[in-house]
Every structure is written in C-alpha cells, then in structure tokens.
Write a protein that holds these residues in place. Structure first.
Motif, PDB file in Angstrom:
ATOM      1  N   PRO A   1     -44.788  21.364 -10.194  1.00  0.00           N
ATOM      2  CA  PRO A   1     -45.900  21.622  -9.261  1.00  0.00           C
ATOM      3  C   PRO A   1     -47.124  22.270  -9.880  1.00  0.00           C
ATOM      4  CG  PRO A   1     -44.166  23.248  -8.970  1.00  0.00           C
ATOM      5  CD  PRO A   1     -43.645  22.257  -9.962  1.00  0.00           C
ATOM      6  N   ASP A   2     -46.971  22.996 -11.002  1.00  0.00           N
ATOM      7  CA  ASP A   2     -48.082  23.794 -11.534  1.00  0.00           C
ATOM      8  C   ASP A   2     -48.587  23.276 -12.872  1.00  0.00           C
ATOM      9  OD1 ASP A   2     -47.927  25.537  -9.332  1.00  0.00           O
ATOM     10  OD2 ASP A   2     -46.283  26.632 -10.293  1.00  0.00           O
ATOM     11  N   ASN A   3     -48.630  21.981 -13.052  1.00  0.00           N
ATOM     12  CA  ASN A   3     -49.159  21.430 -14.296  1.00  0.00           C
ATOM     13  C   ASN A   3     -50.669  21.647 -14.391  1.00  0.00           C
ATOM     14  OD1 ASN A   3     -46.723  20.441 -15.324  1.00  0.00           O
ATOM     15  ND2 ASN A   3     -46.881  18.550 -14.134  1.00  0.00           N
ATOM     16  N   SER A   4     -51.122  22.017 -15.572  1.00  0.00           N
ATOM     17  CA  SER A   4     -52.553  22.205 -15.779  1.00  0.00           C
ATOM     18  C   SER A   4     -53.242  20.857 -15.915  1.00  0.00           C
ATOM     19  CB  SER A   4     -52.797  23.038 -17.036  1.00  0.00           C
ATOM     20  OG  SER A   4     -52.334  22.341 -18.183  1.00  0.00           O
TER      21      SER A   4
END
Length: 243
Positions: free
Chosen positions: A41-44
């Motif tokens: 969910p928190d990919n840059s």
C-alpha cells in the motif's frame, strides 16, 4: 536461421538453450516478485516507476519469446491454442490491455499475470514427468473420480435422511447436503455443517473411514505413475545417447 532459433528455444540441453531457459526462468520469478511488491500500500513514486519499467522489460522479453515460438513452430496454430501457448499469451496480454484502455474494471485482468508462474513448468524437466504420469494413470483417475462422485451422492443422501428432520435448514435437500459430504469425504471437516443425531454421527464415522481411503488412492496412483515415467525417461535418454 529458423532452425538455429528453434534449437535455442526448444532444446534446453544445448549451451545456448540452457542460457535462454535460465534467463526466462529468472525473469518469471522476478516479475512475480515485482507483481507482489506492487500490491504493497505504501510504495513510493520512485518504486512504482521502477516496477513499471521492469514490467515493460519483462513484457518485451516474453513477447519476443512468444513470437519466436510461433515463428519456429511447424504448426503455429497448434502452438497458439496449446496449453503452453495459452499460458504464454496470458502472461503478456494484460500489459497490452492496460495500455489500450483506461477503464478501472479492466484492471481485474491483471490477475492473469500470475499465470507467468505456470510458464516455469515448461523449463522444469521433472515437472514434465507429470505429463507422462497423467497419461499412464488417466483411466484409473477417471474411474476414481466416478467412484468418488458416487460416494458423494450416497453420503449426501444418507446424511439427508438422518439429519433432515433435526436440522431442516442445514440439510434442506440432498443437494444442500452435498457440501457436508464433500468436506467429510476429503477429511477437511470445516465444522460449519455437522450432524447432531446419533444416527447421523454413526453414519459420519463410517464416511470418515471411507474418506481416509479415498484421499490416499490418488497419492498411490501418482507415485507409481511417476516411477514409471522416470523409467520411460531414462530409456529415452539411453536411446538418445546411443544415437
């Protein structure tokens, strides 16, 4: 040139063929890892760009492989509609589908990227023995499935007559009782549907005993067939060496 390409793609015993096989296998594994990372969910933004670039590289390689296999095939349509041909196609077409349309509903087709895992079957000689084993025990497996179907029906009917009056909402009909029969014969026993009458419990005990035997039969058939497949493979290898 066509014959040289065929040797590289289809003959994994040659040096170039081994390099080609290993390259494709590594790309498949890395693409599956990248696919899994995409679900975090928190990919840059930078990570997403790298994953997209790597996906493009993989699709290019897989597309070239797919087209080359069509090119070297003596009967292209046989390959295209074969098991491996369909798997190779499913491994690349979601990328092109995504590029052609911008509809969110079509994103569901990206799930077909997991079929790249099945491409590994082509490059594993041991797994190819299962194809030989399947042919050896085909008739036995068909007979086993028929007998299993009969047991499922008998179990469904039996538990229905034992439990229908006590649990009319659970064992409403023989069809509704089929789920209990399946999970009991396969010894899974989820516990969501179970008998409460004495007759039903005794009946379940005997069905469980039968289920233990049913589960072990396919294992024995496959084991013996794989042993036979290995013998056939060794004989073929000896004949190739003699040539």
């Amino acid at each position: 040139m066509k014959e040289k390409i065929r040797i590289i793609i289809e003959d994994n015993t040659s040096p170039k063929g081994k390099v080609f096989d290993y390259l494709i296998q590594v790309l498949i594994l890395l693409s599956l890892i990248a696919f899994s990372i995409e679900t975090l969910p928190d990919n840059s933004v930078y990570t997403i760009e790298i994953l997209d670039t790597f996906e493009l590289i993989c699709v290019i390689f897989f597309s070239i492989e797919y087209l080359l296999r069509i090119f070297v095939s003596n009967k292209p349509f046989n390959y295209i509609f074969s098991f491996y041909g369909i798997i190779d196609f499913l491994a690349i077409f979601p990328f092109y589908l995504r590029g052609a349309y911008d509809l969110r509903a079509l994103r569901a087709f990206r799930i077909f990227r997991i079929f790249r895992a099945l491409k590994l079957i082509r490059y594993n000689r041991a797994l190819n023995r299962f194809s030989i084993a399947a042919k050896i025990v085909k008739e036995e497996i068909i007979l086993f499935l028929i007998i299993t179907g009969i047991f499922i029906f008998l179990s469904s009917a039996g538990i229905y007559f034992f439990e229908n009056e006590a649990q009319p909402k659970v064992f409403t009909s023989i069809f509704h009782s089929g789920w209990w029969a399946i999970v009991t014969l396969t010894t899974v026993g989820y516990g969501d549907v179970y008998p409460i009458t004495n007759g039903g419990k005794v009946f379940t005990f005997f069905i469980l005993l039968i289920g233990v035997g049913i589960v072990t039969i396919p294992a024995g058939l496959v084991a013996s067939a794989l042993s036979k497949a290995r013998e056939i493979e060794e004989i073929e290898d000896d004949e190739i060496k003699k040539i």
